[in-house]
Design a protein around this motif. Structure first.
Motif, PDB file in Angstrom:
ATOM      1  N   GLY A  66      11.904  -3.407  -5.047  1.00 21.17           N
ATOM      2  CA  GLY A  66      11.066  -3.088  -6.261  1.00 21.17           C
ATOM      3  C   GLY A  66       9.931  -2.033  -5.639  1.00 21.17           C
ATOM      4  N   LEU A  67       9.749  -1.275  -4.533  1.00 20.96           N
ATOM      5  CA  LEU A  67       8.788  -0.451  -4.455  1.00 20.96           C
ATOM      6  C   LEU A  67       8.921   0.755  -5.073  1.00 20.96           C
ATOM      7  CD1 LEU A  67       5.990  -0.185  -2.720  1.00 20.96           C
ATOM      8  CD2 LEU A  67       7.462   0.658  -1.167  1.00 20.96           C
ATOM      9  N   ARG A  68       8.070   1.353  -5.523  1.00 23.20           N
ATOM     10  CA  ARG A  68       8.079   2.862  -6.364  1.00 23.20           C
ATOM     11  C   ARG A  68       7.385   3.666  -5.471  1.00 23.20           C
ATOM     12  NH1 ARG A  68       5.756   0.088 -10.479  1.00 23.20           N
ATOM     13  NH2 ARG A  68       3.745   1.079 -10.313  1.00 23.20           N
ATOM     14  N   TYR A  69       8.310   4.637  -4.878  1.00 25.76           N
ATOM     15  CA  TYR A  69       7.842   5.652  -3.741  1.00 25.76           C
ATOM     16  C   TYR A  69       8.341   7.131  -4.177  1.00 25.76           C
ATOM     17  CZ  TYR A  69      12.125   4.473  -1.371  1.00 25.76           C
ATOM     18  OH  TYR A  69      13.579   4.641  -1.152  1.00 25.76           O
ATOM     19  N   LEU A  70       7.874   7.923  -3.180  1.00 22.65           N
ATOM     20  CA  LEU A  70       8.619   9.331  -3.554  1.00 22.65           C
ATOM     21  C   LEU A  70       9.550   9.537  -1.943  1.00 22.65           C
ATOM     22  CD1 LEU A  70       5.612  11.266  -4.736  1.00 22.65           C
ATOM     23  CD2 LEU A  70       7.586  10.463  -5.939  1.00 22.65           C
TER      24      LEU A  70
ATOM     25  N   ASP B 256       0.841  -1.098  -0.121  1.00 18.00           N
ATOM     26  CA  ASP B 256      -0.031   0.020  -0.097  1.00 18.00           C
ATOM     27  C   ASP B 256       0.921   1.457  -0.099  1.00 18.00           C
ATOM     28  OD1 ASP B 256      -2.386  -1.374   0.101  1.00 18.00           O
ATOM     29  OD2 ASP B 256      -2.208  -1.775   2.361  1.00 18.00           O
ATOM     30  N   LEU B 257       2.345   1.080  -0.040  1.00 18.08           N
ATOM     31  CA  LEU B 257       3.035   2.369  -0.005  1.00 18.08           C
ATOM     32  C   LEU B 257       3.379   2.863  -1.370  1.00 18.08           C
ATOM     33  CD1 LEU B 257       5.628   1.203   2.841  1.00 18.08           C
ATOM     34  CD2 LEU B 257       3.431   2.363   2.910  1.00 18.08           C
ATOM     35  N   THR B 258       3.037   2.277  -2.254  1.00 17.39           N
ATOM     36  CA  THR B 258       3.389   2.629  -3.921  1.00 17.39           C
ATOM     37  C   THR B 258       2.931   4.057  -3.853  1.00 17.39           C
ATOM     38  OG1 THR B 258       3.088   0.423  -4.505  1.00 17.39           O
ATOM     39  CG2 THR B 258       2.993   1.993  -6.337  1.00 17.39           C
ATOM     40  N   ASN B 259       3.842   4.788  -4.533  1.00 17.32           N
ATOM     41  CA  ASN B 259       3.615   6.173  -4.816  1.00 17.32           C
ATOM     42  C   ASN B 259       3.331   7.113  -3.610  1.00 17.32           C
ATOM     43  OD1 ASN B 259       4.241   5.954  -7.641  1.00 17.32           O
ATOM     44  ND2 ASN B 259       1.984   5.384  -7.935  1.00 17.32           N
ATOM     45  N   LYS B 260       3.560   6.563  -2.574  1.00 20.29           N
ATOM     46  CA  LYS B 260       3.480   7.383  -1.248  1.00 20.29           C
ATOM     47  C   LYS B 260       4.784   8.319  -0.928  1.00 20.29           C
ATOM     48  CE  LYS B 260      -0.447   5.613   0.596  1.00 20.29           C
ATOM     49  NZ  LYS B 260      -1.449   6.170   0.432  1.00 20.29           N
ATOM     50  N   ARG B 261       4.716   9.386  -0.453  1.00 20.46           N
ATOM     51  CA  ARG B 261       5.860  10.101   0.418  1.00 20.46           C
ATOM     52  C   ARG B 261       6.338   9.364   1.375  1.00 20.46           C
ATOM     53  NH1 ARG B 261       3.180  15.705   0.672  1.00 20.46           N
ATOM     54  NH2 ARG B 261       1.439  14.343   1.520  1.00 20.46           N
TER      55      ARG B 261
ATOM     56  N   ALA C  62       9.093   9.308   4.627  1.00 16.67           N
ATOM     57  CA  ALA C  62      10.172   9.906   5.348  1.00 16.67           C
ATOM     58  C   ALA C  62      11.412   9.111   5.361  1.00 16.67           C
ATOM     59  CB  ALA C  62       9.723  10.717   6.683  1.00 16.67           C
ATOM     60  N   CYS C  63      12.499   9.416   4.924  1.00 10.23           N
ATOM     61  CA  CYS C  63      13.624   8.674   4.957  1.00 10.23           C
ATOM     62  C   CYS C  63      14.905   9.185   5.517  1.00 10.23           C
ATOM     63  CB  CYS C  63      14.162   8.186   3.281  1.00 10.23           C
ATOM     64  SG  CYS C  63      12.930   7.194   2.448  1.00 10.23           S
ATOM     65  N   ILE C  64      15.340   8.410   6.425  1.00  9.57           N
ATOM     66  CA  ILE C  64      16.462   9.234   7.185  1.00  9.57           C
ATOM     67  C   ILE C  64      17.727   9.013   6.465  1.00  9.57           C
ATOM     68  CG2 ILE C  64      17.928   9.206   9.262  1.00  9.57           C
ATOM     69  CD1 ILE C  64      15.487   8.232  10.841  1.00  9.57           C
ATOM     70  N   ARG C  65      18.697   9.843   6.422  1.00 13.02           N
ATOM     71  CA  ARG C  65      19.793   9.743   5.569  1.00 13.02           C
ATOM     72  C   ARG C  65      20.738   8.694   6.304  1.00 13.02           C
ATOM     73  NH1 ARG C  65      18.633  15.010   6.423  1.00 13.02           N
ATOM     74  NH2 ARG C  65      17.944  16.425   4.558  1.00 13.02           N
ATOM     75  N   GLY C  66      21.350   7.705   5.505  1.00 12.32           N
ATOM     76  CA  GLY C  66      22.347   7.007   6.121  1.00 12.32           C
ATOM     77  C   GLY C  66      21.548   5.561   6.708  1.00 12.32           C
ATOM     78  N   VAL C  67      20.058   5.544   6.779  1.00 10.40           N
ATOM     79  CA  VAL C  67      19.763   4.341   7.134  1.00 10.40           C
ATOM     80  C   VAL C  67      18.931   3.685   6.164  1.00 10.40           C
ATOM     81  CG1 VAL C  67      17.606   3.747   8.676  1.00 10.40           C
ATOM     82  CG2 VAL C  67      18.977   5.593   9.436  1.00 10.40           C
ATOM     83  N   VAL C  68      19.319   2.191   6.232  1.00 12.30           N
ATOM     84  CA  VAL C  68      18.892   1.471   5.173  1.00 12.30           C
ATOM     85  C   VAL C  68      17.403   1.139   4.957  1.00 12.30           C
ATOM     86  CG1 VAL C  68      21.009   0.386   5.469  1.00 12.30           C
ATOM     87  CG2 VAL C  68      19.453  -0.794   6.507  1.00 12.30           C
ATOM     88  N   THR C  69      16.500   1.447   5.634  1.00  7.29           N
ATOM     89  CA  THR C  69      14.831   1.303   5.434  1.00  7.29           C
ATOM     90  C   THR C  69      14.722   1.616   3.987  1.00  7.29           C
ATOM     91  OG1 THR C  69      14.788   1.828   7.912  1.00  7.29           O
ATOM     92  CG2 THR C  69      12.940   1.450   6.504  1.00  7.29           C
ATOM     93  N   CYS C  70      14.942   2.812   3.737  1.00 11.89           N
ATOM     94  CA  CYS C  70      14.381   3.122   2.288  1.00 11.89           C
ATOM     95  C   CYS C  70      15.279   2.305   1.315  1.00 11.89           C
ATOM     96  CB  CYS C  70      14.414   4.574   2.105  1.00 11.89           C
ATOM     97  SG  CYS C  70      13.172   5.387   3.077  1.00 11.89           S
ATOM     98  N   THR C  71      16.306   2.111   1.482  1.00 17.29           N
ATOM     99  CA  THR C  71      17.100   1.434   0.674  1.00 17.29           C
ATOM    100  C   THR C  71      16.646  -0.298   0.529  1.00 17.29           C
ATOM    101  OG1 THR C  71      19.109   2.364   1.306  1.00 17.29           O
ATOM    102  CG2 THR C  71      19.649   0.101   0.101  1.00 17.29           C
ATOM    103  N   TRP C  72      15.868  -0.634   1.617  1.00 17.61           N
ATOM    104  CA  TRP C  72      15.205  -2.047   1.432  1.00 17.61           C
ATOM    105  C   TRP C  72      14.215  -1.867   0.475  1.00 17.61           C
ATOM    106  CZ3 TRP C  72      15.179  -3.091   7.317  1.00 17.61           C
ATOM    107  CH2 TRP C  72      16.694  -3.367   7.879  1.00 17.61           C
TER     108      TRP C  72
END
Length: 848
Positions: free
Chosen positions: A185-189, A163-168, A170-180
């Motif tokens: 293959g998730l498309r997000y902002l 359900d996170l596709t195309n959602k904004r 919040a990603c912390i710099r240097g933390v791998v969560t958004c890298t995962w």
């Protein structure tokens, strides 16, 4: 009468006290079963004799942990240690009977350094890594919380990652969560943030739709900062965030004791610690009875309190919350910045206006050998800078403060051990909110090893360049993917080009090599692509800047292969072998001449005897038919022959003309045989000093007479250019033989030019000059030139391009033998079709 306001307030206050007493009484049963911390009572751990003996020897354990890591481990403003980890450590200390000595408010790098140096015994909250395992031992994980998804309560439904596709997010710099998420293959902002609190606030304020993080940290931050419009929407499939107790490496006994104590704690004891720090409602899987029970109680209290002081309390709470939020953000940012600066590889030093150091990170400590405590609040140039550079460095710092601009510099650091390290600096001003300069942030990179490597590399390059120059070789590199070719400048100089004159790619290469060479290049690439030939040697004809052709030898090999095991980069050397080729051709020609010379000499001797008999016989026949001699008349009278009549008959029948033709043919054959004998017969002529310019002038007169007789080419129509070296010494040679060689070359040039018309006219250039210990004569024409195959055979005996009856093919071969055999010199030719020919004769000055 109406009651007075103070009476109303008193009644309300009395009611509040009564309700509070009731609530206290209701909670009494729960408190009775717990200790003073609100946790179920912990039972003393039964220890083995060995464990007890070890603890008796270590009754005090020095502990510390992250300075700001809520809700796990953090310090309040007054220095009080709080967090889940501290609750666990106090409980474990009670169970095993030891005293905890807390080392407070240490920067995280200092905590890790102390556990390594054994100034610290235990880190109460630490994540596992392979690097850390080298300096400490780990218990089993005792705190483990899932990674969850946080949204606003009024946001759209989120039940998982899909359900996170195309959602904004919040990603912390240097933390791998958004890298995962990207990996999966998730498309997000991406909405970048600097901390978990900033991430939650961005969702709360609508700047982002979603934040992913640790459940415990999220729970604590939501409650602490009053972010009531947030909810935990769903879990994630990612693994839990685990925390361990870290113990100094030489205390494995304590690790075992801690593991046993943690295992002996009941689920209720674990739950009590967690509930104390996690009070935010978890929307994913709600406990409805708890909601009803605690919601009813909260509603009763809220009605009472809100009815009296809601306006005043709301204003006060809002101010407190804002202040706490700002303080927490600032503290979080400071802690985050300190941690980053502590662990980045760059050297970071912050100095004030006096040049005193107020920050000195781990990389600076490792490079200098000093700890921060040794240099803190001291002028860095007095400690770290070489005496001869102190003034310049101090002026640079003052300039940064005065101009408030970023500056760069390079200087040496003098380490604690006395070593010199070369540091490259970037000095940035740190401004206050009013624009005034507060400090200077100096970020440095230790470039000592790089500079030493560059110096060694440059030295190796210079050695290689000298070696290549000594051998006359150049190097080249061809990138087969980009088709870029790089060639060292030595080859350009040898060919007479400037580097920017040539296009260094296959098409540009095609412009300066002949077709056979380019075809060989293509064949070579094909062999490399097929993997049949990782190395290859090729000889190529390359056109120089002056239009002449040079021979280049290159030995190539594949330097780099691509992922499909196809050659990507070729490297090789380049050697100009033009002179070597000429020498080789000359040696082959000389060997050929010597071989043919032996054959010619044998043939000449064999032909001389019958030819002599023929010439002598025809001479005797002619003489004995002459009517003028007495003996001929007497014998003719004896036999009744009229010699005058006989002469008439012989002339009428053209017999006398036949006799004359036989004699002319015999003499011509004798001349050919004489030339053939030049191959094997050493010269008996006298060697004497000869002025080459004078000799050439005399030879020109002979050539002029020869062509005036033959009338094949008007001698006066040829532009003869004389380029004689007036300082050329005389050459010791046989004048008649050298004259014969030059005459032969001039006549050949005239004949070649006679065979074609030249719009600009015909030109013959005669040069003399000195080349070291050799005198050089060049005879150059602008005639039709010759093909490569003809040029290679031009000195072969009996080889001629002239029609039958116009040449024997011995002129140039005899000239070649006169120069090389009789005078120990050399004779070469350079020619291309349509570009004329140049014959070069080299004679030693002292032959004789």
């Amino acid at each position: 009468m109406h009651p007075r306001p103070n009476r109303i307030l008193q009644a309300v206050a009395t009611g509040i006290i009564l309700i509070a007493c009731c609530l206290f009484a209701m909670s009494g049963s729960a408190v009775a079963a717990a200790d003073s911390s609100g946790q179920p009572a912990l039972i003393r751990l039964e220890l083995t004799p060995q464990e007890q003996a070890w603890l008796d020897g270590h009754p005090v354990i020095r502990i510390s942990g992250p300075r700001s890591f809520p809700p796990f481990h953090y310090f309040e403003a007054d220095g009080t240690l709080k967090g889940m980890a501290q609750d666990y450590m106090e409980g474990l200390a009670t169970m095993i009977g030891v005293k905890l000595e807390i080392q407070r408010n240490l920067p995280w790098p200092e905590v890790l350094r102390r556990i390594q140096s054994r100034e610290l015994d235990v880190i109460s909250s630490v994540a596992y890594s392979e690097d850390r395992e080298k300096t400490m031992a780990f218990t089993g994980p005792y705190l483990s919380f899932p990674m969850v998804i946080v949204t606003r309560r009024d946001g759209s439904f989120v039940g998982g990652l899909d359900d996170l596709t195309n959602k904004r997010i919040a990603c912390i710099r240097g933390v791998v969560t958004c890298t995962w998420l990207t990996r999966d293959g998730l498309r997000y902002l991406e909405h970048p943030v600097g901390s978990p609190l900033e991430g939650l606030e961005s969702v709360s304020l609508g700047k982002a739709d979603v934040y992913l993080g640790n459940l415990a940290a999220i729970t604590y931050l939501i409650e602490k900062n009053g972010l009531a419009n947030l909810k935990i929407a769903a879990p994630t499939p990612y693994s839990n965030y685990n925390l361990y107790i870290g113990v100094r490496k030489d205390w494995p006994e304590l690790v075992g004791i801690f593991n046993r104590a943690l295992a002996s704690m009941t689920p209720e004891q674990h739950a009590a610690i967690r509930k104390r720090w996690m009070s935010v409602q978890y929307d994913y899987g709600i406990d409805l009875p708890d909601v009803i029970r605690w919601g009813s109680l909260a509603t009763g209290i809220a009605v009472l309190l809100l009815g009296t002081i809601i306006i005043w309390n709301r204003k006060l709470r809002r101010e407190i919350i804002n202040r706490e939020r700002v303080a927490e953000v600032l503290k979080s940012e400071r802690d985050f910045s300190t941690a980053v600066l502590g662990w980045i590889h760059s050297i970071v030093v912050v100095v004030d206006a006096r040049g005193h150091m107020v920050l000195f990170n781990r990389a600076a400590e490792e490079c200098s050998g000093y700890t921060f405590g040794e240099v803190r609040h001291r002028p860095f140039w007095e400690i770290l800078i070489l005496p001869e550079e102190q003034v310049a460095v101090r002026e640079g710092v003052q300039k940064a403060f005065s101009e408030k601009t970023t500056t760069t510099s390079v200087n040496f650091w003098r380490t604690k051990s006395g070593e010199k390290r070369l540091i490259q600096w970037f000095n940035s001003p740190l401004l206050k909110s009013d624009g005034s300069l507060d400090h200077v942030l100096a970020t440095g990179h230790d470039i000592t090893d790089r500079k030493q490597a560059e110096a060694a590399q440059n030295e190796n390059r210079e050695r290689l360049a000298l070696a290549l120059e000594a051998t006359g070789a150049s190097v080249w590199e061809w990138n087969l993917k980009t088709n870029e070719i790089d060639i060292s400048e030595e080859l350009f100089r040898s060919l007479g080009y400037e580097k920017d004159q040539l296009t260094l790619n296959p098409e540009g290469l095609r412009e300066i090599v002949d077709e056979a060479t380019y075809t060989e290049f293509e064949r070579l690439i094909g062999l490399h692509n097929e993997g049949k030939s990782p190395t290859h040697t090729i000889e190529a004809r390359v056109r120089a800047g002056n239009g002449e052709w040079h021979w280049i030898r290159s030995q190539t090999r594949v330097y780099q292969w691509d992922s499909e095991n196809r050659p990507e980069i070729l490297i090789g050397n380049l050697i100009d072998i033009t002179e070597s080729k000429k020498t080789s051709e000359m040696m082959i020609q000389t060997e050929k001449m010597l071989s043919v010379g032996g054959l010619a000499a044998g043939m000449a001797h064999e032909l001389n005897n019958p030819l002599g008999a023929i010439l002598m016989g025809i001479q005797n026949i002619t003489r004995r038919l002459e009517p003028g001699t007495e003996k001929n008349r007497r014998l003719a009278g004896k036999y009744g022959i009229d010699l005058q009549a006989l002469q008439g008959y012989l002339e009428e029948q053209k017999i006398l003309k036949s006799f004359h033709g036989i004699r002319e043919a015999g003499l011509r054959a004798a001349n050919i045989i004489a030339n053939m004998l030049q191959f094997s017969r050493a010269s008996n002529s006298q060697f004497e000093p000869v002025d080459l310019a004078d000799l050439i002038e005399k030879t020109l007169e002979l050539a002029e007479n020869d062509f005036s007789l033959k009338k094949r080419l008007d001698f006066k129509q040829i532009d003869i250019v004389r380029a004689f070296d007036g300082n050329l010494p005389p050459v010791n040679c046989t004048e008649t033989e050298i004259k014969q060689v030059i005459l032969n070359l001039i006549i050949n040039a005239f004949q070649a030019m006679a065979d074609e018309a030249r719009p600009g006219g015909h030109q013959l250039i005669l040069r003399t000059y000195r080349e070291k210990s050799l005198a050089v004569v060049e005879i150059e024409d602008n005639g039709p030139g010759m093909e490569e195959g003809i040029r290679k055979r031009i000195f072969e005996p009996f080889f001629t391009t002239k029609p039958v009856g116009y040449g024997t093919g011995l002129g140039l071969s005899v000239s070649y033998m006169i120069v090389t055999n009789n005078h120990k010199g050399s004779m070469t030719v350079e020619s291309n079709p349509g570009q004329g020919a140049r014959f070069i004769i080299r004679l030693p000055f002292g032959t004789g």
